[in-house]
Design a protein around this motif. Structure first.
Motif, PDB file in Angstrom:
ATOM      1  N   ARG A   7      39.287  28.676  44.843  1.00 27.94           N
ATOM      2  CA  ARG A   7      40.185  28.066  43.845  1.00 27.94           C
ATOM      3  C   ARG A   7      39.561  28.118  42.449  1.00 27.94           C
ATOM      4  NH1 ARG A   7      44.297  24.827  46.296  1.00 27.94           N
ATOM      5  NH2 ARG A   7      43.971  24.628  48.551  1.00 27.94           N
ATOM      6  N   ARG A   8      38.275  27.814  42.384  1.00 26.79           N
ATOM      7  CA  ARG A   8      37.590  27.852  41.084  1.00 26.79           C
ATOM      8  C   ARG A   8      37.590  29.269  40.522  1.00 26.79           C
ATOM      9  NH1 ARG A   8      32.829  29.646  40.201  1.00 26.79           N
ATOM     10  NH2 ARG A   8      32.216  29.476  42.400  1.00 26.79           N
ATOM     11  N   LEU A   9      37.327  30.258  41.376  1.00 30.22           N
ATOM     12  CA  LEU A   9      37.313  31.645  40.920  1.00 30.22           C
ATOM     13  C   LEU A   9      38.681  32.078  40.402  1.00 30.22           C
ATOM     14  CD1 LEU A   9      35.130  33.416  43.642  1.00 30.22           C
ATOM     15  CD2 LEU A   9      34.572  33.103  41.223  1.00 30.22           C
ATOM     16  N   VAL A  10      39.739  31.687  41.114  1.00 33.70           N
ATOM     17  CA  VAL A  10      41.092  32.037  40.669  1.00 33.70           C
ATOM     18  C   VAL A  10      41.394  31.380  39.325  1.00 33.70           C
ATOM     19  CG1 VAL A  10      43.562  31.809  41.170  1.00 33.70           C
ATOM     20  CG2 VAL A  10      41.964  32.464  42.990  1.00 33.70           C
ATOM     21  N   ALA A  11      41.037  30.115  39.198  1.00 28.76           N
ATOM     22  CA  ALA A  11      41.271  29.410  37.934  1.00 28.76           C
ATOM     23  C   ALA A  11      40.503  30.078  36.791  1.00 28.76           C
ATOM     24  CB  ALA A  11      40.861  27.947  38.066  1.00 28.76           C
ATOM     25  N   GLU A  12      39.263  30.464  37.051  1.00 28.90           N
ATOM     26  CA  GLU A  12      38.453  31.116  36.020  1.00 28.90           C
ATOM     27  C   GLU A  12      39.024  32.485  35.655  1.00 28.90           C
ATOM     28  OE1 GLU A  12      34.480  31.233  37.509  1.00 28.90           O
ATOM     29  OE2 GLU A  12      34.100  29.097  37.118  1.00 28.90           O
ATOM     30  N   ALA A  13      39.529  33.210  36.645  1.00 29.90           N
ATOM     31  CA  ALA A  13      40.098  34.533  36.397  1.00 29.90           C
ATOM     32  C   ALA A  13      41.357  34.435  35.541  1.00 29.90           C
ATOM     33  CB  ALA A  13      40.418  35.223  37.719  1.00 29.90           C
ATOM     34  N   VAL A  14      42.241  33.511  35.869  1.00 26.27           N
ATOM     35  CA  VAL A  14      43.471  33.337  35.095  1.00 26.27           C
ATOM     36  C   VAL A  14      43.148  32.854  33.680  1.00 26.27           C
ATOM     37  CG1 VAL A  14      45.616  32.013  34.923  1.00 26.27           C
ATOM     38  CG2 VAL A  14      44.920  32.989  37.119  1.00 26.27           C
ATOM     39  N   ALA A  15      42.178  31.965  33.565  1.00 25.33           N
ATOM     40  CA  ALA A  15      41.767  31.491  32.244  1.00 25.33           C
ATOM     41  C   ALA A  15      41.194  32.624  31.406  1.00 25.33           C
ATOM     42  CB  ALA A  15      40.745  30.366  32.380  1.00 25.33           C
ATOM     43  N   ALA A  16      40.395  33.479  32.027  1.00 21.80           N
ATOM     44  CA  ALA A  16      39.799  34.601  31.299  1.00 21.80           C
ATOM     45  C   ALA A  16      40.873  35.570  30.815  1.00 21.80           C
ATOM     46  CB  ALA A  16      38.801  35.336  32.196  1.00 21.80           C
ATOM     47  N   ALA A  17      41.863  35.832  31.651  1.00 24.74           N
ATOM     48  CA  ALA A  17      42.948  36.717  31.246  1.00 24.74           C
ATOM     49  C   ALA A  17      43.774  36.096  30.125  1.00 24.74           C
ATOM     50  CB  ALA A  17      43.839  37.040  32.448  1.00 24.74           C
ATOM     51  N   THR A  18      43.976  34.778  30.183  1.00 26.78           N
ATOM     52  CA  THR A  18      44.719  34.086  29.129  1.00 26.78           C
ATOM     53  C   THR A  18      43.994  34.192  27.798  1.00 26.78           C
ATOM     54  OG1 THR A  18      45.610  32.517  30.750  1.00 26.78           O
ATOM     55  CG2 THR A  18      45.732  31.876  28.430  1.00 26.78           C
ATOM     56  N   VAL A  48      49.043  35.290  34.713  1.00 29.75           N
ATOM     57  CA  VAL A  48      49.488  34.974  36.075  1.00 29.75           C
ATOM     58  C   VAL A  48      50.270  36.130  36.696  1.00 29.75           C
ATOM     59  CG1 VAL A  48      50.961  33.453  37.463  1.00 29.75           C
ATOM     60  CG2 VAL A  48      49.472  32.490  35.696  1.00 29.75           C
ATOM     61  N   SER A  49      51.330  36.571  36.019  1.00 30.41           N
ATOM     62  CA  SER A  49      52.191  37.590  36.628  1.00 30.41           C
ATOM     63  C   SER A  49      51.949  38.990  36.094  1.00 30.41           C
ATOM     64  CB  SER A  49      53.669  37.220  36.431  1.00 30.41           C
ATOM     65  OG  SER A  49      53.995  37.129  35.048  1.00 30.41           O
ATOM     66  N   GLY A  50      51.644  39.105  34.790  1.00 31.57           N
ATOM     67  CA  GLY A  50      51.394  40.435  34.242  1.00 31.57           C
ATOM     68  C   GLY A  50      50.184  41.083  34.888  1.00 31.57           C
ATOM     69  N   SER A  51      49.091  40.334  34.961  1.00 31.81           N
ATOM     70  CA  SER A  51      47.864  40.834  35.589  1.00 31.81           C
ATOM     71  C   SER A  51      47.824  40.542  37.090  1.00 31.81           C
ATOM     72  CB  SER A  51      46.639  40.183  34.930  1.00 31.81           C
ATOM     73  OG  SER A  51      46.586  40.466  33.548  1.00 31.81           O
ATOM     74  N   GLY A  52      48.682  39.657  37.539  1.00 36.64           N
ATOM     75  CA  GLY A  52      48.630  39.158  38.911  1.00 36.64           C
ATOM     76  C   GLY A  52      48.662  40.190  40.017  1.00 36.64           C
ATOM     77  N   PRO A  53      49.466  41.267  39.903  1.00 36.37           N
ATOM     78  CA  PRO A  53      49.445  42.251  40.989  1.00 36.37           C
ATOM     79  C   PRO A  53      48.046  42.789  41.283  1.00 36.37           C
ATOM     80  CG  PRO A  53      51.357  42.624  39.619  1.00 36.37           C
ATOM     81  CD  PRO A  53      50.542  41.556  38.928  1.00 36.37           C
ATOM     82  N   ALA A  54      47.219  42.914  40.259  1.00 38.22           N
ATOM     83  CA  ALA A  54      45.854  43.406  40.482  1.00 38.22           C
ATOM     84  C   ALA A  54      45.055  42.424  41.319  1.00 38.22           C
ATOM     85  CB  ALA A  54      45.145  43.651  39.151  1.00 38.22           C
ATOM     86  N   TYR A  55      45.349  41.132  41.211  1.00 35.27           N
ATOM     87  CA  TYR A  55      44.637  40.144  42.034  1.00 35.27           C
ATOM     88  C   TYR A  55      44.983  40.363  43.502  1.00 35.27           C
ATOM     89  CZ  TYR A  55      44.974  37.806  37.428  1.00 35.27           C
ATOM     90  OH  TYR A  55      44.976  37.507  36.098  1.00 35.27           O
ATOM     91  N   ALA A  56      46.278  40.624  43.772  1.00 34.09           N
ATOM     92  CA  ALA A  56      46.688  40.878  45.156  1.00 34.09           C
ATOM     93  C   ALA A  56      46.072  42.179  45.674  1.00 34.09           C
ATOM     94  CB  ALA A  56      48.210  40.943  45.243  1.00 34.09           C
ATOM     95  N   PHE A  57      45.982  43.181  44.793  1.00 35.82           N
ATOM     96  CA  PHE A  57      45.370  44.445  45.208  1.00 35.82           C
ATOM     97  C   PHE A  57      43.885  44.253  45.519  1.00 35.82           C
ATOM     98  CE2 PHE A  57      48.588  46.478  42.079  1.00 35.82           C
ATOM     99  CZ  PHE A  57      49.620  46.275  42.984  1.00 35.82           C
ATOM    100  N   LEU A  58      43.212  43.423  44.724  1.00 34.41           N
ATOM    101  CA  LEU A  58      41.798  43.137  44.967  1.00 34.41           C
ATOM    102  C   LEU A  58      41.621  42.424  46.309  1.00 34.41           C
ATOM    103  CD1 LEU A  58      38.845  43.089  44.013  1.00 34.41           C
ATOM    104  CD2 LEU A  58      39.365  40.941  42.818  1.00 34.41           C
ATOM    105  N   LEU A  59      42.504  41.467  46.597  1.00 32.97           N
ATOM    106  CA  LEU A  59      42.438  40.778  47.883  1.00 32.97           C
ATOM    107  C   LEU A  59      42.635  41.762  49.031  1.00 32.97           C
ATOM    108  CD1 LEU A  59      42.329  38.230  49.651  1.00 32.97           C
ATOM    109  CD2 LEU A  59      44.799  37.953  49.251  1.00 32.97           C
ATOM    110  N   ALA A  60      43.615  42.665  48.875  1.00 34.89           N
ATOM    111  CA  ALA A  60      43.848  43.660  49.919  1.00 34.89           C
ATOM    112  C   ALA A  60      42.625  44.546  50.112  1.00 34.89           C
ATOM    113  CB  ALA A  60      45.065  44.509  49.555  1.00 34.89           C
TER     114      ALA A  60
END
Length: 279
Positions: free
Chosen positions: A257-268, A179-191
């Motif tokens: 929402r599904r994509l975000v859930a899948e992404a966080v699950a994959a990182a976990t 969620v937080s360790g990898s999370g900044p990259a999610y925001a960068f991807l959105l940008a």
């Protein structure tokens, strides 16, 4: 935010002097920690010289030299080399009984303790890259050997990089990483995606960049400063039948929402795999 770590309390050794270690060292010094209380082991001479020059801390090429006299050892090396580094310090750890703080993804407190000779007080932490700006957030987990003073020392250290959150179940640290360790990259991807979309609609590249970056910055401030839940803030800006509603409906139809859930699950899952490969 916690105050400075006092010079008469203990000496802190950083094993590894890369970007994250540098951000923590810089934060500690900026908040009043005596640079003489900080020792850094870093094999790259240029990084050692920069740390010494910029912060006045003591630097060493070898980890064994940095940990001498230090009550807190901060492991800021890549997960792939953590076992080798720890086992090289195990004999000293058995005598020194340090507080070991790890900022490596996927390394459990049991692994770190065992590699250091067993019975070591270990705090596992997961900061994120905004820590480089003092705007990070760090998840923390302490094993049973860490007492209240050890928890306070670890929190004071990581608080120099931003907010801290204690986790009581170590199994959840992989989710923290996701969620937080990898999370900044999610925001960068959105940008990145928003900039691409803005240019596709005809906006000049410089205007697209400024509009996207300031929009994300402003939204982040509203999230952190308003005290409102994300869903409530979204509802307030989404007028019925308006432009925002059209965009939100497109996101929902596309399965955001599904994509975000899948992404966080994959990182976990990947975090758990890292632990397994380091056994």
């Amino acid at each position: 935010m916690s105050g400075p770590i006092s010079s008469d309390e203990d000496t802190i050794a950083f094993i590894g002097g890369g970007n994250m270690a540098r951000s923590l060292v810089g934060g500690m010094v900026a908040r009043g920690t005596d640079p003489a209380c900080i020792q850094v082991a870093e094999p790259v001479e240029a990084l050692r010289d920069a740390l010494s020059r910029d912060f006045g801390v003591r630097v060493h090429a070898d980890a064994i030299d940095a940990v001498v006299g230090a009550a807190t050892w901060v492991f800021a090396v890549k997960p792939q080399v953590m076992r080798t580094v720890c086992e090289g310090l195990a004999a000293h750890a058995r005598d020194a009984h340090p507080l070991a703080v790890s900022i490596a993804a996927g390394i459990t407190t049991a692994q770190l303790s065992a590699w250091l000779g067993g019975s070591t007080a270990v705090v596992r932490s997961m900061p994120n890259t905004p820590a480089l700006l003092g705007a990070g957030v760090t998840g923390l987990y302490a094993n049973a050997a860490v007492d209240a003073a050890g928890r306070a020392r670890a929190e004071a250290l990581l608080a120099t990089a931003g907010e801290t959150v204690w986790i009581t179940d170590e199994a959840l640290m992989d989710a923290v990483t996701a969620v937080s360790g990898s999370g900044p990259a999610y925001a960068f991807l959105l940008a990145e995606a928003m900039e691409d979309a803005a240019r596709a609609q005809g906006l000049p590249a410089d205007a697209a960049r400024r509009l996207v970056l300031q929009t994300l910055l402003g939204a982040a401030r509203m999230l952190t400063e308003s005290g409102e839940a994300p869903a409530e803030l979204r509802r307030r800006v989404t007028s019925p039948g308006g432009t925002t509603q059209a965009a939100i409906e497109a996101f929902e139809a596309g399965g955001l929402r599904r994509l975000v859930a899948e992404a966080v699950a994959a990182a976990t899952v990947r975090g758990r795999e890292l632990s397994a490969t380091n056994d």
